[in-house]
Design an enzyme around this catalytic site. Structure first.
Site, PDB file in Angstrom:
ATOM      1  N   LYS A  79      29.956  54.716  84.567  1.00 40.37           N
ATOM      2  CA  LYS A  79      30.605  53.453  84.902  1.00 40.37           C
ATOM      3  C   LYS A  79      29.960  52.344  84.097  1.00 40.37           C
ATOM      4  CE  LYS A  79      31.752  54.728  89.654  1.00 40.37           C
ATOM      5  NZ  LYS A  79      31.655  54.360  91.050  1.00 40.37           N
ATOM      6  N   LYS A  83      26.457  56.975  86.148  1.00 39.73           N
ATOM      7  CA  LYS A  83      27.638  57.271  86.966  1.00 39.73           C
ATOM      8  C   LYS A  83      28.905  57.240  86.117  1.00 39.73           C
ATOM      9  CE  LYS A  83      26.183  55.432  91.463  1.00 39.73           C
ATOM     10  NZ  LYS A  83      26.514  54.452  92.504  1.00 39.73           N
TER      11      LYS A  83
END
Length: 141
Positions: free
Chosen positions: A48, A46
């Protein structure tokens, strides 16, 4: 009587009441609830980075009385998870409903008799919201 096995997954970073409500609600639909916690390497898909390390997120989920088993989610492939865990129901946020990916899962899971239950996304709370709030608060100091 066959036990109904449920399965859900998440990063569960910055654990909040939305996570808790989803897991508690899922448990009401099954006899055994298995929760997959996303490993740190997979969180990167993601783009992230988890704030809380995998081992600690795993421990938090494992401590919940409504969770019967915790597994590492090392792949986003839900059919691969089904091959290993043989769940009857999978729980997922309704933000995925109608996407190509989950339309394909709906077809695949129907063939093996797995029900997909989409839960409403908890309004007003998310790990991203908490993280952004913390960044703002810290930058105001």
């Amino acid at each position: 009587m066959n036990k109904i096995i449920g399965y859900t997954t998440g990063v569960f970073d910055l654990f909040h009441v939305g996570h808790l409500r989803l897991i508690e609600k899922a448990k009401k639909y099954c006899d055994k609830l298995i929760v997959g916690v996303t490993v740190d390497e997979l969180v990167k898909y993601k783009h992230k980075k988890a704030v809380i390390p995998f081992e600690e997120r795993f421990e938090i989920i494992k401590s919940l009385k409504c969770v019967d088993e915790v597994v590492a989610q090392e792949s986003m492939d839900k059919m691969e998870a089904w091959d290993r865990l043989k769940f009857n129901i999978i729980f997922v946020g309704d933000d995925w409903q109608g996407t190509k990916k989950w339309y394909d899962y709906e077809e695949q899971f129907e063939k093996v008799g797995v029900e997909i239950i989409y839960f409403p996304y908890t309004k007003g709370i998310s790990s991203t919201f908490i993280n952004n709030t913390l960044l703002k608060i810290r930058s105001d100091d």
